[in-house]
Design a protein around this motif. Structure first.
Motif, PDB file in Angstrom:
ATOM      1  N   VAL A  88     -78.094 -69.303 -23.570  1.00 51.82           N
ATOM      2  CA  VAL A  88     -77.231 -68.668 -22.568  1.00 51.82           C
ATOM      3  C   VAL A  88     -78.078 -68.030 -21.469  1.00 51.82           C
ATOM      4  O   VAL A  88     -77.741 -68.110 -20.287  1.00 51.82           O
ATOM      5  N   GLY A  89     -79.201 -67.417 -21.835  1.00 50.63           N
ATOM      6  CA  GLY A  89     -80.095 -66.822 -20.838  1.00 50.63           C
ATOM      7  C   GLY A  89     -80.679 -67.857 -19.903  1.00 50.63           C
ATOM      8  O   GLY A  89     -80.819 -67.619 -18.701  1.00 50.63           O
ATOM      9  N   GLY A 126     -86.193 -70.070 -32.300  1.00 50.12           N
ATOM     10  CA  GLY A 126     -84.781 -70.142 -32.663  1.00 50.12           C
ATOM     11  C   GLY A 126     -84.474 -71.300 -33.591  1.00 50.12           C
ATOM     12  O   GLY A 126     -83.500 -71.262 -34.337  1.00 50.12           O
ATOM     13  N   ASP A 177     -77.914 -68.891 -17.486  1.00 53.60           N
ATOM     14  CA  ASP A 177     -77.662 -67.867 -16.473  1.00 53.60           C
ATOM     15  C   ASP A 177     -78.738 -67.870 -15.405  1.00 53.60           C
ATOM     16  O   ASP A 177     -78.443 -67.736 -14.220  1.00 53.60           O
ATOM     17  N   ALA A 227     -80.053 -64.649 -37.838  1.00 53.95           N
ATOM     18  CA  ALA A 227     -80.773 -64.173 -36.652  1.00 53.95           C
ATOM     19  C   ALA A 227     -81.320 -65.331 -35.832  1.00 53.95           C
ATOM     20  O   ALA A 227     -81.303 -65.280 -34.591  1.00 53.95           O
ATOM     21  N   LEU A 250     -78.390 -66.901 -33.881  1.00 50.18           N
ATOM     22  CA  LEU A 250     -77.997 -66.004 -32.786  1.00 50.18           C
ATOM     23  C   LEU A 250     -79.061 -65.953 -31.699  1.00 50.18           C
ATOM     24  O   LEU A 250     -78.740 -65.903 -30.500  1.00 50.18           O
ATOM     25  N   TRP A 251     -80.333 -65.973 -32.099  1.00 53.92           N
ATOM     26  CA  TRP A 251     -81.430 -65.961 -31.129  1.00 53.92           C
ATOM     27  C   TRP A 251     -81.393 -67.222 -30.271  1.00 53.92           C
ATOM     28  O   TRP A 251     -81.564 -67.162 -29.057  1.00 53.92           O
ATOM     29  N   LEU A 290     -78.796 -69.116 -29.577  1.00 51.38           N
ATOM     30  CA  LEU A 290     -77.662 -69.014 -28.655  1.00 51.38           C
ATOM     31  C   LEU A 290     -77.967 -68.075 -27.500  1.00 51.38           C
ATOM     32  O   LEU A 290     -77.626 -68.356 -26.344  1.00 51.38           O
ATOM     33  N   TYR A 291     -78.622 -66.963 -27.782  1.00 49.76           N
ATOM     34  CA  TYR A 291     -78.991 -65.995 -26.752  1.00 49.76           C
ATOM     35  C   TYR A 291     -79.943 -66.613 -25.732  1.00 49.76           C
ATOM     36  O   TYR A 291     -79.772 -66.438 -24.523  1.00 49.76           O
ATOM     37  N   VAL A 292     -80.938 -67.347 -26.213  1.00 50.63           N
ATOM     38  CA  VAL A 292     -81.915 -67.953 -25.312  1.00 50.63           C
ATOM     39  C   VAL A 292     -81.262 -69.035 -24.461  1.00 50.63           C
ATOM     40  O   VAL A 292     -81.499 -69.115 -23.252  1.00 50.63           O
TER      41      VAL A 292
END
Length: 157
Positions: A45-46, A68, A49, A35, A38-39, A41-43
């Motif tokens: 990418v966010g 993370g 963006d 987790a 993945l967290w 990577l999510y942050v």
């Protein structure tokens, strides 16, 4: 069924608290590690963006990036501590206590800072592992492991 009160020396500590703490730490460690990665990577990418749409400050996301990074580290400590505890090592108990304490503090800080309701799960898991590791029964179980001589092998005295 034998009576444990009749001959208490024949009954050793069962280790329910230690085994439960170790298994919980192994499961939580694996899930925390996955987790956390993945967290992160999510942050990232966010952030990328949002940076494309308008210039943003990375400092707004610094606590999310820190979580993370902290989550996989805590997960790794839980995994190692769980394995060491299953091998009757005091180091595993200490490592689980330290990792659970850090996870507890990090979850409370993130809960206060961001208010994520999902952080009650790591709080509960951290408290469970911490409380199972600090009870005296876990220490007795670690100390109870004595290498029994192999009855099939003759020893020179």
């Amino acid at each position: 069924m034998r009576d444990s009160q009749a001959n208490p020396e024949s009954f050793g500590p069962h280790g329910a608290t230690a085994v439960t703490a170790a298994v919980t730490a192994l499961i939580a460690g694996l899930l925390s590690g996955i987790a956390g990665i993945l967290w992160l990577l999510y942050v990232v990418v966010g952030i990328e963006d949002q940076a494309r749409e308008s210039p943003t400050e990375i400092s707004r996301f610094s606590d999310l990036i820190a979580m993370g990074i902290v989550a996989p580290v805590i997960g790794l400590a839980w995994l190692v501590g769980g394995f060491l505890l299953l091998m009757y090592m005091k180091t595993g108990r200490v490592l689980l206590i330290l990792a659970s304490g850090v996870a507890l503090v990090a979850s409370v800080v993130q809960l206060v800072n961001r208010g994520f309701a999902v952080l009650y799960i790591p709080l509960a898991v951290s408290l469970l592992i911490l409380s199972l590791c600090v009870v005296p029964a876990t220490g007795r179980w670690i100390g109870s492991e004595r290498l029994e001589p192999n009855p099939g092998v003759e020893h020179d005295v």
